[in-house]
Design a protein around this motif. Sequence first.
Motif, PDB file in Angstrom:
ATOM      1  N   LYS A 269       0.872  -1.186   0.000  1.00 18.91           N
ATOM      2  CA  LYS A 269       0.000   0.000   0.000  1.00 18.91           C
ATOM      3  C   LYS A 269       0.902   1.227   0.000  1.00 18.91           C
ATOM      4  O   LYS A 269       1.730   1.397   0.890  1.00 18.91           O
ATOM      5  CB  LYS A 269      -0.913   0.002   1.230  1.00 18.91           C
ATOM      6  CG  LYS A 269      -1.680   1.323   1.436  1.00 18.91           C
ATOM      7  CD  LYS A 269      -2.654   1.254   2.606  1.00 18.91           C
ATOM      8  CE  LYS A 269      -3.262   2.621   2.930  1.00 18.91           C
ATOM      9  NZ  LYS A 269      -4.201   2.587   4.067  1.00 18.91           N
ATOM     10  N   ASP A 274      -3.122  10.306   3.202  1.00 14.92           N
ATOM     11  CA  ASP A 274      -4.470   9.819   3.458  1.00 14.92           C
ATOM     12  C   ASP A 274      -5.221  10.842   4.314  1.00 14.92           C
ATOM     13  O   ASP A 274      -5.086  10.873   5.529  1.00 14.92           O
ATOM     14  CB  ASP A 274      -4.398   8.453   4.169  1.00 14.92           C
ATOM     15  CG  ASP A 274      -5.789   7.885   4.435  1.00 14.92           C
ATOM     16  OD1 ASP A 274      -6.774   8.428   3.895  1.00 14.92           O
ATOM     17  OD2 ASP A 274      -5.872   6.875   5.176  1.00 14.92           O
ATOM     18  N   ASP A 292       1.457   6.702   5.223  1.00 13.66           N
ATOM     19  CA  ASP A 292       0.514   5.687   4.756  1.00 13.66           C
ATOM     20  C   ASP A 292       1.055   4.986   3.499  1.00 13.66           C
ATOM     21  O   ASP A 292       0.395   4.144   2.922  1.00 13.66           O
ATOM     22  CB  ASP A 292      -0.850   6.341   4.480  1.00 13.66           C
ATOM     23  CG  ASP A 292      -2.013   5.405   4.737  1.00 13.66           C
ATOM     24  OD1 ASP A 292      -1.820   4.392   5.434  1.00 13.66           O
ATOM     25  OD2 ASP A 292      -3.109   5.662   4.203  1.00 13.66           O
ATOM     26  N   GLU A 354      -9.542   3.351   2.108  1.00 16.54           N
ATOM     27  CA  GLU A 354      -9.078   3.461   0.726  1.00 16.54           C
ATOM     28  C   GLU A 354      -7.969   2.471   0.386  1.00 16.54           C
ATOM     29  O   GLU A 354      -7.815   2.069  -0.759  1.00 16.54           O
ATOM     30  CB  GLU A 354      -8.587   4.897   0.457  1.00 16.54           C
ATOM     31  CG  GLU A 354      -7.143   5.226   0.874  1.00 16.54           C
ATOM     32  CD  GLU A 354      -6.872   5.070   2.378  1.00 16.54           C
ATOM     33  OE1 GLU A 354      -7.848   5.126   3.156  1.00 16.54           O
ATOM     34  OE2 GLU A 354      -5.711   4.882   2.764  1.00 16.54           O
ATOM     35  N   THR A 380      -0.383  -0.253   5.812  1.00 12.97           N
ATOM     36  CA  THR A 380      -0.854   0.451   7.015  1.00 12.97           C
ATOM     37  C   THR A 380      -2.369   0.524   6.871  1.00 12.97           C
ATOM     38  O   THR A 380      -2.907   1.558   6.523  1.00 12.97           O
ATOM     39  CB  THR A 380      -0.252   1.869   7.059  1.00 12.97           C
ATOM     40  OG1 THR A 380      -0.405   2.465   5.748  1.00 12.97           O
ATOM     41  CG2 THR A 380       1.214   1.850   7.422  1.00 12.97           C
TER      42      THR A 380
HETATM   43 ZN    ZN Z   1      -4.872   4.754   4.597  1.00 12.14          ZN
END
Ligand code: ZN
Length: 503
Positions: A269, A274, A292, A354, A380
Amino acid sequence: MFSEVRVESRPVPQVVVVGRFKDEDLASLLPKKAPWAGVAVEASQRMELGGGDLGKIAEAFPAPTADGPSRVVIVGLGKKGSFKAEQARTAIAAVARRLASVKAEHALLALGPALDAAEMNATAFGRCAGEAFGLLSWDNLAFKGSVGEKARKESPRPSISIDADRKASRTGLEYGLALAESVNMCRSLSETPPNIATPDYIAGLAQKMAKQCGLKFSVIKGKDLEKEQLVGHINVGKASENGPCMIRLEYTPEKVAKNKTKPAVLIGKTMTYDTGGLSLKVNNGMVGMKRDKDGGCAVLGAMHAIATIVKPNRPVVALLCSAENSISDEAYRPDDVITYRNGVTVEITNTDAEGRLVLADGFCWACDKEDPAYIVELSTLTGGVVTALGSTFCGMFCDDDTLRGRVEAAAAVSGERVWRLPMHQEYRDMMKSPVADILNSNPNRKAHAGQGAAFLSYFVKDGIPWCHLDIAGVHVSESDSGMFAKGSNGWGVRILTDLIGQE
Ligand code: ZN
Ligand code: BES
Ligand code: MN
Protein backbone atom coordinates in the motif's frame (compact mmCIF):
# COMPACT_ATOMS: atom_id res chain seq x y z
CA MET A 1 24.36 9.00 14.25
CA PHE A 2 27.30 7.87 12.07
CA SER A 3 28.12 9.40 8.73
CA GLU A 4 29.60 6.09 7.61
CA VAL A 5 30.18 2.58 8.98
CA ARG A 6 32.78 0.30 7.36
CA VAL A 7 34.16 -3.12 8.17
CA GLU A 8 37.93 -2.91 8.60
CA SER A 9 40.54 -4.98 10.42
CA ARG A 10 43.32 -3.14 12.19
CA PRO A 11 46.35 -4.69 13.85
CA VAL A 12 45.69 -2.55 16.91
CA PRO A 13 42.04 -1.77 17.65
CA GLN A 14 41.30 1.65 19.10
CA VAL A 15 38.37 0.31 21.11
CA VAL A 16 37.66 -3.26 22.12
CA VAL A 17 34.10 -4.28 22.97
CA VAL A 18 33.51 -7.26 25.23
CA GLY A 19 30.32 -8.75 26.58
CA ARG A 20 29.29 -9.78 30.02
CA PHE A 21 26.32 -11.87 31.13
CA LYS A 22 24.15 -11.10 34.13
CA ASP A 23 25.35 -12.83 37.27
CA GLU A 24 28.47 -14.15 35.58
CA ASP A 25 31.98 -12.94 35.85
CA LEU A 26 33.68 -11.17 33.00
CA ALA A 27 37.15 -12.69 33.14
CA SER A 28 36.23 -15.98 31.45
CA LEU A 29 34.82 -14.12 28.45
CA LEU A 30 37.91 -12.04 27.74
CA PRO A 31 40.34 -12.82 24.96
CA LYS A 32 43.17 -14.98 26.30
CA LYS A 33 46.21 -13.08 27.52
CA ALA A 34 44.77 -9.65 26.74
CA PRO A 35 47.08 -7.18 28.49
CA TRP A 36 44.09 -5.02 29.36
CA ALA A 37 42.10 -7.84 30.97
CA GLY A 38 42.89 -6.63 34.50
CA VAL A 39 41.52 -3.10 34.06
CA ALA A 40 38.50 -4.41 32.20
CA VAL A 41 37.58 -6.78 35.02
CA GLU A 42 38.13 -4.01 37.54
CA ALA A 43 35.86 -1.66 35.61
CA SER A 44 33.17 -4.28 35.34
CA GLN A 45 33.34 -4.87 39.07
CA ARG A 46 33.04 -1.19 39.86
CA MET A 47 29.51 -1.22 38.44
CA GLU A 48 28.63 -4.58 39.95
CA LEU A 49 25.00 -3.79 40.63
CA GLY A 50 23.17 -4.46 37.36
CA GLY A 51 26.49 -4.75 35.55
CA GLY A 52 25.36 -7.58 33.31
CA ASP A 53 21.91 -6.15 32.55
CA LEU A 54 21.14 -6.06 28.86
CA GLY A 55 22.53 -2.92 27.25
CA LYS A 56 24.30 -1.61 30.38
CA ILE A 57 27.73 -0.19 29.57
CA ALA A 58 30.96 0.08 31.57
CA GLU A 59 34.28 1.33 30.29
CA ALA A 60 37.93 0.79 31.11
CA PHE A 61 40.91 2.82 29.97
CA PRO A 62 44.05 0.67 29.85
CA ALA A 63 47.42 2.36 30.13
CA PRO A 64 48.56 3.20 26.60
CA THR A 65 50.61 0.48 24.91
CA ALA A 66 51.68 0.00 21.32
CA ASP A 67 49.57 -3.09 20.82
CA GLY A 68 46.54 -2.47 23.02
CA PRO A 69 43.30 -0.47 22.79
CA SER A 70 42.89 2.85 24.55
CA ARG A 71 39.33 2.01 25.55
CA VAL A 72 37.49 -1.17 26.51
CA VAL A 73 33.70 -1.11 26.36
CA ILE A 74 31.97 -3.75 28.45
CA VAL A 75 28.36 -4.34 27.50
CA GLY A 76 25.77 -6.20 29.55
CA LEU A 77 24.23 -9.09 27.62
CA GLY A 78 21.50 -10.06 30.10
CA LYS A 79 20.96 -13.67 31.19
CA LYS A 80 23.16 -16.13 29.35
CA GLY A 81 20.24 -18.48 28.74
CA SER A 82 18.17 -15.83 27.00
CA PHE A 83 20.80 -14.22 24.81
CA LYS A 84 19.37 -14.41 21.28
CA ALA A 85 19.27 -12.21 18.18
CA GLU A 86 16.94 -9.67 19.78
CA GLN A 87 19.28 -9.26 22.78
CA ALA A 88 22.29 -9.01 20.48
CA ARG A 89 20.63 -6.16 18.57
CA THR A 90 19.79 -4.34 21.78
CA ALA A 91 23.27 -4.77 23.27
CA ILE A 92 25.12 -3.71 20.14
CA ALA A 93 22.80 -0.74 19.62
CA ALA A 94 23.78 0.45 23.11
CA VAL A 95 27.45 -0.03 22.21
CA ALA A 96 27.04 1.83 18.92
CA ARG A 97 25.36 4.74 20.65
CA ARG A 98 28.22 4.96 23.13
CA LEU A 99 30.87 4.73 20.42
CA ALA A 100 29.14 7.50 18.48
CA SER A 101 28.96 9.75 21.52
CA VAL A 102 32.70 9.38 22.19
CA LYS A 103 33.44 9.69 18.45
CA ALA A 104 35.35 6.42 18.32
CA GLU A 105 37.01 5.80 14.96
CA HIS A 106 37.49 2.09 15.17
CA ALA A 107 36.17 -0.72 17.33
CA LEU A 108 36.71 -4.45 17.52
CA LEU A 109 33.71 -6.48 18.66
CA ALA A 110 35.40 -9.20 20.70
CA LEU A 111 32.29 -11.08 21.78
CA GLY A 112 33.38 -14.45 20.40
CA PRO A 113 33.79 -16.13 23.82
CA ALA A 114 30.40 -14.77 24.93
CA LEU A 115 28.76 -16.15 21.77
CA ASP A 116 30.29 -19.56 22.48
CA ALA A 117 28.99 -19.44 26.03
CA ALA A 118 25.49 -18.54 24.85
CA GLU A 119 25.69 -20.92 21.90
CA MET A 120 24.90 -18.16 19.46
CA ASN A 121 25.85 -18.46 15.81
CA ALA A 122 28.68 -16.02 15.02
CA THR A 123 27.37 -15.06 11.56
CA ALA A 124 23.90 -14.41 12.95
CA PHE A 125 25.43 -12.25 15.68
CA GLY A 126 27.51 -10.32 13.15
CA ARG A 127 24.44 -9.63 11.10
CA CYS A 128 22.56 -8.28 14.14
CA ALA A 129 25.54 -6.08 15.00
CA GLY A 130 25.80 -4.82 11.41
CA GLU A 131 22.10 -4.01 11.42
CA ALA A 132 22.42 -2.08 14.68
CA PHE A 133 25.32 0.03 13.43
CA GLY A 134 23.75 0.48 10.00
CA LEU A 135 20.31 1.43 11.27
CA LEU A 136 21.86 3.88 13.73
CA SER A 137 23.67 5.65 10.94
CA TRP A 138 20.32 6.87 9.54
CA ASP A 139 19.08 10.23 10.70
CA ASN A 140 15.95 12.21 10.12
CA LEU A 141 17.60 15.48 9.12
CA ALA A 142 17.03 15.47 5.35
CA PHE A 143 14.55 18.32 5.60
CA LYS A 144 16.44 20.50 8.03
CA GLY A 145 17.14 23.86 6.40
CA SER A 146 19.57 26.67 6.99
CA VAL A 147 18.91 26.64 10.72
CA GLY A 148 19.52 22.91 11.08
CA GLU A 149 22.52 23.14 8.78
CA LYS A 150 24.31 25.34 11.28
CA ALA A 151 23.76 22.86 14.09
CA ARG A 152 24.98 20.04 11.90
CA LYS A 153 28.18 21.86 11.01
CA GLU A 154 28.89 22.48 14.64
CA SER A 155 28.65 18.80 15.50
CA PRO A 156 29.50 16.68 12.47
CA ARG A 157 28.61 13.01 12.59
CA PRO A 158 31.55 10.68 13.19
CA SER A 159 32.45 7.87 10.83
CA ILE A 160 33.55 4.55 12.27
CA SER A 161 35.09 1.30 11.15
CA ILE A 162 34.23 -1.92 12.94
CA ASP A 163 35.64 -5.40 13.07
CA ALA A 164 34.85 -8.69 14.79
CA ASP A 165 37.03 -11.30 16.42
CA ARG A 166 35.50 -14.11 14.35
CA LYS A 167 35.61 -14.40 10.58
CA ALA A 168 31.99 -15.54 10.51
CA SER A 169 30.93 -12.49 12.51
CA ARG A 170 32.77 -10.26 10.07
CA THR A 171 30.80 -11.79 7.19
CA GLY A 172 27.66 -11.17 9.21
CA LEU A 173 28.65 -7.54 9.81
CA GLU A 174 28.93 -6.92 6.06
CA TYR A 175 25.53 -8.51 5.48
CA GLY A 176 23.85 -6.58 8.29
CA LEU A 177 25.28 -3.27 7.10
CA ALA A 178 24.13 -3.92 3.53
CA LEU A 179 20.66 -4.89 4.72
CA ALA A 180 20.47 -1.76 6.86
CA GLU A 181 21.15 0.32 3.76
CA SER A 182 18.01 -1.05 2.13
CA VAL A 183 16.05 -0.38 5.32
CA ASN A 184 17.40 3.16 5.51
CA MET A 185 16.37 3.85 1.93
CA CYS A 186 12.85 2.78 2.89
CA ARG A 187 12.91 5.03 5.98
CA SER A 188 14.06 8.08 4.07
CA LEU A 189 11.30 7.68 1.50
CA SER A 190 8.77 7.11 4.24
CA GLU A 191 9.79 10.35 5.93
CA THR A 192 9.66 12.34 2.70
CA PRO A 193 6.71 14.74 2.99
CA PRO A 194 3.62 14.33 0.81
CA ASN A 195 4.18 17.54 -1.14
CA ILE A 196 7.36 15.93 -2.48
CA ALA A 197 6.75 12.18 -2.36
CA THR A 198 3.85 11.99 -4.81
CA PRO A 199 2.99 8.77 -6.69
CA ASP A 200 5.02 10.05 -9.68
CA TYR A 201 7.98 10.84 -7.45
CA ILE A 202 7.93 7.33 -6.02
CA ALA A 203 7.71 5.85 -9.51
CA GLY A 204 10.75 7.94 -10.50
CA LEU A 205 12.68 6.76 -7.48
CA ALA A 206 11.73 3.13 -8.14
CA GLN A 207 12.86 3.50 -11.74
CA LYS A 208 16.21 4.91 -10.68
CA MET A 209 16.70 2.16 -8.13
CA ALA A 210 15.70 -0.49 -10.66
CA LYS A 211 18.31 0.78 -13.09
CA GLN A 212 21.00 0.79 -10.43
CA CYS A 213 20.40 -2.74 -9.25
CA GLY A 214 19.23 -4.48 -12.38
CA LEU A 215 15.49 -4.77 -11.86
CA LYS A 216 12.82 -4.45 -14.56
CA PHE A 217 10.60 -1.42 -14.05
CA SER A 218 7.24 -0.39 -15.44
CA VAL A 219 4.41 1.85 -14.31
CA ILE A 220 0.72 1.98 -15.13
CA LYS A 221 -0.87 5.41 -14.88
CA GLY A 222 -3.33 7.80 -16.54
CA LYS A 223 -5.37 6.23 -19.35
CA ASP A 224 -3.57 2.90 -18.92
CA LEU A 225 -5.18 2.48 -15.50
CA GLU A 226 -8.54 2.61 -17.27
CA LYS A 227 -7.41 0.17 -19.94
CA GLU A 228 -6.41 -2.28 -17.23
CA GLN A 229 -9.53 -1.52 -15.17
CA LEU A 230 -7.51 -0.66 -12.07
CA VAL A 231 -10.55 1.04 -10.60
CA GLY A 232 -9.29 1.25 -7.03
CA HIS A 233 -6.38 3.46 -8.07
CA ILE A 234 -8.57 5.55 -10.38
CA ASN A 235 -11.22 6.24 -7.78
CA VAL A 236 -9.09 6.73 -4.70
CA GLY A 237 -6.70 8.97 -6.64
CA LYS A 238 -9.35 11.02 -8.45
CA ALA A 239 -9.39 14.05 -6.18
CA SER A 240 -5.69 14.75 -6.24
CA GLU A 241 -3.70 16.59 -8.87
CA ASN A 242 -0.97 14.07 -8.08
CA GLY A 243 -2.36 11.21 -10.13
CA PRO A 244 -2.29 7.55 -9.03
CA CYS A 245 -0.13 4.80 -10.47
CA MET A 246 0.73 1.15 -10.02
CA ILE A 247 4.46 0.59 -10.02
CA ARG A 248 5.84 -2.81 -11.01
CA LEU A 249 9.37 -4.07 -10.36
CA GLU A 250 10.70 -7.45 -11.33
CA TYR A 251 13.74 -9.33 -10.18
CA THR A 252 14.87 -12.07 -12.57
CA PRO A 253 17.43 -14.59 -11.27
CA GLU A 254 20.48 -15.33 -13.35
CA LYS A 255 19.46 -18.94 -13.15
CA VAL A 256 15.89 -19.81 -12.24
CA ALA A 257 15.55 -23.00 -10.21
CA LYS A 258 13.49 -25.63 -12.05
CA ASN A 259 10.78 -25.81 -9.40
CA LYS A 260 10.74 -22.05 -8.83
CA THR A 261 9.59 -20.57 -12.10
CA LYS A 262 6.54 -18.84 -10.61
CA PRO A 263 7.35 -15.51 -8.98
CA ALA A 264 6.83 -14.48 -5.40
CA VAL A 265 4.70 -11.32 -5.54
CA LEU A 266 5.09 -8.55 -2.97
CA ILE A 267 2.35 -5.90 -2.83
CA GLY A 268 2.60 -2.64 -0.89
CA LYS A 269 0.00 0.00 0.00
CA THR A 270 1.61 3.24 -1.15
CA MET A 271 -0.80 6.00 -0.18
CA THR A 272 1.29 9.16 -0.40
CA TYR A 273 -1.24 10.90 1.82
CA ASP A 274 -4.47 9.82 3.46
CA THR A 275 -6.82 12.67 4.36
CA GLY A 276 -9.64 10.15 4.59
CA GLY A 277 -11.17 11.66 1.45
CA LEU A 278 -14.74 12.98 1.76
CA SER A 279 -15.04 10.81 4.90
CA LEU A 280 -12.45 13.24 6.20
CA LYS A 281 -10.21 12.29 9.10
CA VAL A 282 -10.96 14.31 12.25
CA ASN A 283 -9.35 15.11 15.60
CA ASN A 284 -5.75 15.13 14.41
CA GLY A 285 -6.19 11.69 12.80
CA MET A 286 -4.57 13.03 9.65
CA VAL A 287 -1.21 13.98 11.14
CA GLY A 288 1.46 11.47 10.16
CA MET A 289 -0.50 10.10 7.19
CA LYS A 290 2.51 10.78 4.97
CA ARG A 291 3.54 7.37 6.30
CA ASP A 292 0.51 5.69 4.76
CA LYS A 293 2.93 4.70 1.99
CA ASP A 294 5.05 2.52 4.26
CA GLY A 295 3.88 -0.82 2.89
CA GLY A 296 5.16 0.22 -0.53
CA CYS A 297 8.32 1.75 0.93
CA ALA A 298 9.08 -1.57 2.65
CA VAL A 299 8.50 -3.52 -0.56
CA LEU A 300 10.82 -1.13 -2.39
CA GLY A 301 13.51 -1.53 0.25
CA ALA A 302 13.13 -5.31 0.16
CA MET A 303 13.48 -5.35 -3.64
CA HIS A 304 16.71 -3.40 -3.22
CA ALA A 305 18.05 -5.98 -0.78
CA ILE A 306 16.78 -8.88 -2.90
CA ALA A 307 18.54 -7.55 -6.00
CA THR A 308 21.78 -6.55 -4.30
CA ILE A 309 22.41 -9.06 -1.51
CA VAL A 310 19.94 -11.96 -1.55
CA LYS A 311 19.79 -12.81 -5.27
CA PRO A 312 17.39 -15.75 -4.89
CA ASN A 313 16.80 -18.30 -7.66
CA ARG A 314 13.07 -17.51 -7.82
CA PRO A 315 11.70 -14.47 -9.68
CA VAL A 316 10.19 -11.76 -7.49
CA VAL A 317 7.62 -9.20 -8.61
CA ALA A 318 6.75 -6.07 -6.62
CA LEU A 319 3.56 -4.07 -7.06
CA LEU A 320 3.32 -0.66 -5.40
CA CYS A 321 -0.28 0.56 -5.36
CA SER A 322 0.08 4.31 -5.15
CA ALA A 323 -2.38 7.19 -4.88
CA GLU A 324 -3.15 10.24 -2.80
CA ASN A 325 -6.46 10.09 -0.95
CA SER A 326 -7.55 13.71 -1.11
CA ILE A 327 -10.72 15.79 -1.37
CA SER A 328 -12.17 17.89 -4.18
CA ASP A 329 -15.38 18.13 -6.18
CA GLU A 330 -14.01 15.24 -8.22
CA ALA A 331 -13.45 12.97 -5.26
CA TYR A 332 -14.99 9.51 -5.13
CA ARG A 333 -17.76 9.39 -2.59
CA PRO A 334 -19.62 7.22 -0.13
CA ASP A 335 -22.46 5.54 -2.11
CA ASP A 336 -20.34 5.15 -5.28
CA VAL A 337 -20.19 1.64 -6.71
CA ILE A 338 -17.11 0.48 -8.62
CA THR A 339 -16.50 -2.67 -10.65
CA TYR A 340 -13.16 -4.46 -10.41
CA ARG A 341 -11.41 -6.36 -13.17
CA ASN A 342 -12.40 -9.67 -11.58
CA GLY A 343 -16.05 -8.63 -11.80
CA VAL A 344 -16.52 -7.92 -8.09
CA THR A 345 -18.57 -4.77 -7.43
CA VAL A 346 -17.83 -2.64 -4.39
CA GLU A 347 -20.10 -0.15 -2.70
CA ILE A 348 -18.08 2.63 -1.13
CA THR A 349 -19.34 3.25 2.38
CA ASN A 350 -16.31 5.11 3.68
CA THR A 351 -13.67 6.83 1.57
CA ASP A 352 -11.21 6.47 4.44
CA ALA A 353 -11.08 2.71 3.87
CA GLU A 354 -9.08 3.46 0.73
CA GLY A 355 -6.05 1.22 1.13
CA ARG A 356 -7.98 -1.99 0.49
CA LEU A 357 -9.43 -0.43 -2.69
CA VAL A 358 -6.03 0.12 -4.32
CA LEU A 359 -4.68 -3.16 -2.93
CA ALA A 360 -7.63 -5.00 -4.53
CA ASP A 361 -6.25 -3.84 -7.90
CA GLY A 362 -2.85 -5.21 -6.92
CA PHE A 363 -4.28 -8.61 -5.91
CA CYS A 364 -6.42 -8.82 -9.10
CA TRP A 365 -3.43 -7.94 -11.23
CA ALA A 366 -1.13 -10.38 -9.46
CA CYS A 367 -3.61 -13.26 -9.81
CA ASP A 368 -4.46 -12.42 -13.44
CA LYS A 369 -1.08 -11.53 -14.82
CA GLU A 370 1.75 -12.81 -12.69
CA ASP A 371 0.89 -16.47 -12.01
CA PRO A 372 2.29 -16.10 -8.50
CA ALA A 373 3.73 -18.87 -6.33
CA TYR A 374 2.47 -16.82 -3.40
CA ILE A 375 1.58 -13.23 -2.52
CA VAL A 376 2.68 -11.24 0.52
CA GLU A 377 1.11 -7.82 0.97
CA LEU A 378 2.04 -5.07 3.44
CA SER A 379 -0.14 -2.14 4.37
CA THR A 380 -0.85 0.45 7.02
CA LEU A 381 -4.42 -0.71 6.68
CA THR A 382 -6.34 -0.22 9.91
CA GLY A 383 -6.34 1.65 13.19
CA GLY A 384 -7.94 -1.53 14.54
CA VAL A 385 -4.69 -3.46 14.42
CA VAL A 386 -3.02 -0.71 16.46
CA THR A 387 -5.67 -1.14 19.14
CA ALA A 388 -5.27 -4.91 19.09
CA LEU A 389 -1.49 -5.34 19.01
CA GLY A 390 0.04 -1.91 19.67
CA SER A 391 3.53 -1.45 18.29
CA THR A 392 4.75 -4.84 19.49
CA PHE A 393 3.43 -7.12 16.75
CA CYS A 394 2.35 -6.71 13.16
CA GLY A 395 -1.06 -8.25 12.47
CA MET A 396 -0.67 -11.27 10.18
CA PHE A 397 -3.56 -12.77 8.25
CA CYS A 398 -2.60 -15.97 6.46
CA ASP A 399 -4.49 -19.25 6.33
CA ASP A 400 -1.94 -21.10 4.21
CA ASP A 401 0.08 -23.16 6.69
CA THR A 402 3.22 -23.38 4.56
CA LEU A 403 3.40 -19.68 3.74
CA ARG A 404 2.53 -18.73 7.30
CA GLY A 405 5.29 -20.97 8.61
CA ARG A 406 7.74 -19.25 6.31
CA VAL A 407 6.61 -15.78 7.30
CA GLU A 408 6.93 -16.73 10.97
CA ALA A 409 10.40 -18.13 10.36
CA ALA A 410 11.41 -14.89 8.63
CA ALA A 411 9.97 -12.94 11.57
CA ALA A 412 12.13 -14.92 13.98
CA VAL A 413 15.31 -14.19 12.03
CA SER A 414 14.59 -10.54 11.32
CA GLY A 415 13.19 -9.70 14.74
CA GLU A 416 10.16 -8.11 13.07
CA ARG A 417 7.41 -9.74 15.09
CA VAL A 418 4.10 -10.94 13.64
CA TRP A 419 1.00 -12.24 15.42
CA ARG A 420 -1.62 -14.26 13.64
CA LEU A 421 -5.13 -12.84 13.52
CA PRO A 422 -8.13 -14.84 12.33
CA MET A 423 -9.90 -15.01 9.01
CA HIS A 424 -13.42 -16.41 8.97
CA GLN A 425 -16.45 -16.60 6.69
CA GLU A 426 -18.34 -14.47 9.22
CA TYR A 427 -15.94 -11.60 8.57
CA ARG A 428 -16.45 -12.09 4.83
CA ASP A 429 -20.20 -11.99 5.39
CA MET A 430 -19.82 -8.68 7.24
CA MET A 431 -18.53 -7.20 4.00
CA LYS A 432 -21.68 -8.05 1.98
CA SER A 433 -23.46 -5.05 0.51
CA PRO A 434 -27.20 -4.61 -0.04
CA VAL A 435 -26.58 -2.88 -3.38
CA ALA A 436 -23.24 -4.25 -4.68
CA ASP A 437 -21.35 -7.49 -4.03
CA ILE A 438 -19.41 -6.09 -1.13
CA LEU A 439 -18.82 -2.81 0.69
CA ASN A 440 -15.45 -1.39 1.61
CA SER A 441 -16.21 -0.92 5.30
CA ASN A 442 -18.97 -2.20 7.51
CA PRO A 443 -20.30 0.79 9.48
CA ASN A 444 -20.47 -1.19 12.71
CA ARG A 445 -17.20 -0.91 14.60
CA LYS A 446 -16.46 -4.63 14.81
CA ALA A 447 -13.19 -6.33 13.90
CA HIS A 448 -11.77 -3.58 11.72
CA ALA A 449 -8.48 -5.32 11.05
CA GLY A 450 -10.31 -8.54 10.16
CA GLN A 451 -12.69 -6.64 7.88
CA GLY A 452 -9.69 -5.40 5.92
CA ALA A 453 -8.39 -8.93 5.42
CA ALA A 454 -11.88 -10.22 4.59
CA PHE A 455 -12.30 -7.51 1.95
CA LEU A 456 -8.99 -8.39 0.31
CA SER A 457 -9.91 -12.08 0.20
CA TYR A 458 -12.53 -11.29 -2.49
CA PHE A 459 -9.69 -10.41 -4.87
CA VAL A 460 -7.47 -13.45 -4.49
CA LYS A 461 -7.96 -16.43 -6.81
CA ASP A 462 -8.61 -19.73 -5.07
CA GLY A 463 -5.51 -21.80 -4.52
CA ILE A 464 -2.99 -18.96 -4.43
CA PRO A 465 -1.35 -18.72 -1.00
CA TRP A 466 -1.44 -15.17 0.31
CA CYS A 467 -0.53 -13.27 3.42
CA HIS A 468 -1.75 -9.84 4.52
CA LEU A 469 0.47 -7.98 6.99
CA ASP A 470 -1.19 -4.97 8.63
CA ILE A 471 1.74 -2.79 9.69
CA ALA A 472 -0.26 0.23 10.94
CA GLY A 473 1.01 -0.29 14.49
CA VAL A 474 4.64 -1.09 13.86
CA HIS A 475 5.99 1.16 11.11
CA VAL A 476 6.98 4.12 13.30
CA SER A 477 9.24 4.28 16.34
CA GLU A 478 7.86 6.68 18.90
CA SER A 479 11.17 7.44 20.55
CA ASP A 480 14.88 7.35 19.94
CA SER A 481 15.83 3.99 21.41
CA GLY A 482 17.61 0.73 20.60
CA MET A 483 18.51 0.47 16.91
CA PHE A 484 16.02 3.14 15.90
CA ALA A 485 15.76 6.89 15.91
CA LYS A 486 12.33 8.46 16.42
CA GLY A 487 10.41 8.20 13.17
CA SER A 488 9.99 5.68 10.37
CA ASN A 489 11.72 2.41 11.16
CA GLY A 490 11.43 0.60 7.83
CA TRP A 491 9.36 -2.24 9.24
CA GLY A 492 8.97 -4.96 6.64
CA VAL A 493 12.20 -4.64 4.68
CA ARG A 494 13.97 -7.20 6.83
CA ILE A 495 11.14 -9.71 7.19
CA LEU A 496 10.45 -9.66 3.43
CA THR A 497 14.14 -9.98 2.64
CA ASP A 498 14.47 -12.92 5.02
CA LEU A 499 11.33 -14.50 3.58
CA ILE A 500 12.69 -14.32 0.04
CA GLY A 501 16.10 -15.29 1.41
CA GLN A 502 14.64 -18.71 2.28
CA GLU A 503 14.26 -19.42 -1.45
ZN1 ZN B 1 -4.87 4.75 4.60
N1 BES C 1 -4.25 4.58 6.79
C1 BES C 1 -5.35 4.31 7.63
C2 BES C 1 -5.00 3.37 8.77
C3 BES C 1 -4.02 3.87 9.80
C4 BES C 1 -4.48 4.35 11.00
C5 BES C 1 -2.67 3.78 9.59
C6 BES C 1 -3.57 4.78 11.96
C7 BES C 1 -1.76 4.21 10.54
C8 BES C 1 -2.22 4.70 11.74
C9 BES C 1 -6.48 3.68 6.84
O1 BES C 1 -6.59 4.07 5.52
C10 BES C 1 -7.74 4.07 7.51
O2 BES C 1 -8.07 5.20 7.47
N2 BES C 1 -8.39 3.10 8.13
C11 BES C 1 -9.61 3.31 8.81
C12 BES C 1 -10.60 2.34 8.24
C13 BES C 1 -12.01 2.61 8.62
C14 BES C 1 -12.51 3.87 8.00
C15 BES C 1 -12.83 1.45 8.15
C16 BES C 1 -9.41 3.04 10.29
O3 BES C 1 -8.73 2.06 10.61
O4 BES C 1 -9.92 3.78 11.10
MN1 MN D 1 -7.79 5.81 5.29
